[in-house]
Design an enzyme around this catalytic site. Structure first.
Site, PDB file in Angstrom:
ATOM      1  N   ASP A  73       0.812  -1.225   0.000  1.00 19.55           N
ATOM      2  CA  ASP A  73       0.000   0.000   0.000  1.00 19.55           C
ATOM      3  C   ASP A  73       0.838   1.265   0.000  1.00 19.55           C
ATOM      4  O   ASP A  73       1.965   1.300   0.483  1.00 19.55           O
ATOM      5  CB  ASP A  73      -0.955   0.011   1.193  1.00 19.55           C
ATOM      6  CG  ASP A  73      -0.245  -0.131   2.538  1.00 19.55           C
ATOM      7  OD1 ASP A  73       0.719  -0.905   2.619  1.00 19.55           O
ATOM      8  OD2 ASP A  73      -0.654   0.541   3.508  1.00 19.55           O
ATOM      9  N   GLU A 131      -0.745  -1.862   5.231  1.00 14.80           N
ATOM     10  CA  GLU A 131       0.111  -1.773   6.419  1.00 14.80           C
ATOM     11  C   GLU A 131      -0.024  -0.431   7.107  1.00 14.80           C
ATOM     12  O   GLU A 131       0.092  -0.341   8.330  1.00 14.80           O
ATOM     13  CB  GLU A 131       1.577  -2.002   6.013  1.00 14.80           C
ATOM     14  CG  GLU A 131       2.546  -2.126   7.187  1.00 14.80           C
ATOM     15  CD  GLU A 131       2.963  -0.807   7.804  1.00 14.80           C
ATOM     16  OE1 GLU A 131       3.169  -0.753   9.028  1.00 14.80           O
ATOM     17  OE2 GLU A 131       3.071   0.195   7.065  1.00 14.80           O
TER      18      GLU A 131
END
Length: 393
Positions: A73, A131
């Site tokens: 991400d 995350e």
């Protein structure tokens, strides 16, 4: 072998950098990863933890299983770099190196698939979403990423701009801090800016609260117990000629020990309550428990350092102090023996010296082969030498 994959890893990394996707929206990234793993002949599972991807390289004989993890991400921050691979999406950018993590693990997968199936044991390639504050690791664990076959150990890395390219650091025990979230609303009384005595200025109160919170580390906590309290967002008021009736502040609290972490909500509330009451204001405080601390297993750290010396034929690593950064790799580390280490990405230039989460963060792409080689070699050494119990599924 990893050096020969540098060009494709750079291409993957730059493509991901141009097309960043934030937590649980990594559909394009996940699709590219899944196709890559499939072309390598691996067993591939998609949609794990919503947008996560898992590739399995199954050994010829039963044996221990190691998981290698990369996060996919991006951050909700505007990219300010002027480079050919700048983010094409407004308000989103890979400013924490997750594009590099993903590319390095894709490279490690290609390295290991090229060598062939391990003689024993299995290697799982875990490409994780979300995350950055959304606990993608926990979501993947809830979907069974550590099962079928059971994962016996985990390894992962994070790029670090404070280290020269290719240098490695690691901690035994606590490696990254527990990361909790703090939301404080100061409730005052609005009015005209020229008559402040008739209102309760929430901005003034908020300023005093922030100042008070900075004294927690210096005066309310043992100086040998690290703690960081940062207010990263503050919002309130309407205009320069009006007293703000309320202010909202959002921040983070970082600790290394469970005992101090448990005390922080009460310590913070005592500070906020005392300051606010002295001004005749009110408050609402919400404390959200986030990621636990990352715990590095001693034997896994030894495996990582020995692998580094074997791979590079010199001591390219050193022990480091724990980071006050948070990492949801922590969830894996609380479930199985794990190692999470840092990889240097700075070539000494200003461009590669910006800190993580800075709008101009970038990295020396010569670091990519180092990361791919380390992950692959750690996995090979683990499955060939580990005496841990394992499943035969």
């Amino acid at each position: 072998m990893a050096e020969k994959l540098k060009d494709p890893m750079v291409a993957w990394r730059r493509d991901f950098h141009r097309h960043p996707e934030t937590g649980y929206e990594e559909f394009r990234t996940a699709g590219i990863v899944a196709k890559h793993l499939s072309r390598l002949g691996m067993e591939v599972a998609e949609g794990i933890g919503k947008t996560g991807v898992v590739g399995l390289l199954r050994g010829e004989q039963p044996g221990p299983t190691i998981g290698l993890r990369a996060d996919m991400d991006a951050l909700p921050i505007q990219d300010q770099k002027v480079v050919p691979y700048s983010s094409l999406t407004d308000g989103k950018a890979h400013l924490c190196g997750h594009d590099a993590h993903t590319s390095m693990l894709m490279g490690a997968a290609q390295l290991l698939a090229g060598i062939g199936r391990p003689k024993r044991g299995n290697i799982k390639f875990i490409f994780q979403p979300a995350e950055e504050g959304l606990a993608g690791a926990k979501a993947m664990m809830d979907d069974g990423v550590l099962q079928n076959p059971k994962v016996d150990a985990m390894a992962g890395l994070h790029v670090f701009p404070t280290l020269p390219t290719g240098r490695l650091t690691v901690c035994k025990g606590v490696s990254f801090a527990a990361a909790d979230q703090l939301v404080i609303k100061i409730i005052g009384k609005g009015g005209h800016a020229a008559r402040p005595h008739e209102g309760v200025d929430a901005i003034t109160v908020a300023a005093q609260v922030i100042s008070g919170l900075q004294h927690v580390a210096s005066r309310l906590v043992d100086p040998l117990e690290p703690v960081v309290i940062t207010i990263g967002k503050i919002q309130g008021g309407y205009m320069g000629a009006a007293i703000a009736p309320d202010v909202e502040m959002i921040g983070t609290v970082r600790t290394l020990t469970p005992s101090l972490r448990a005390r922080m909500p009460e310590i913070i509330e005592n500070v906020v309550s005392g300051v606010v009451s002295s001004f005749g204001a009110q408050y609402e405080l919400n404390y959200f428990t986030g990621y636990p601390a990352v715990l590095n297993d001693e034997s896994m750290v030894d495996l990582m350092t020995q692998t580094s010396e074997q791979l590079f034929q010199d001591k390219r690593w050193e022990y480091a102090k724990p980071s006050m950064g948070g990492e949801d790799f922590a969830y894996y580390s609380h479930s199985v023996p794990s190692v999470f280490f840092r990889l240097g990405i700075s070539d000494g230039s200003a461009a590669t010296g910006y800190p993580l989460h800075h709008p101009r963060f970038d990295l020396d792409e010569n670091a990519l082969p180092y990361g791919a080689a380390m992950l692959a070699a750690i996995a090979l050494n683990f499955v060939s030498t580990s005496s841990l119990s394992y499943e035969t599924k």
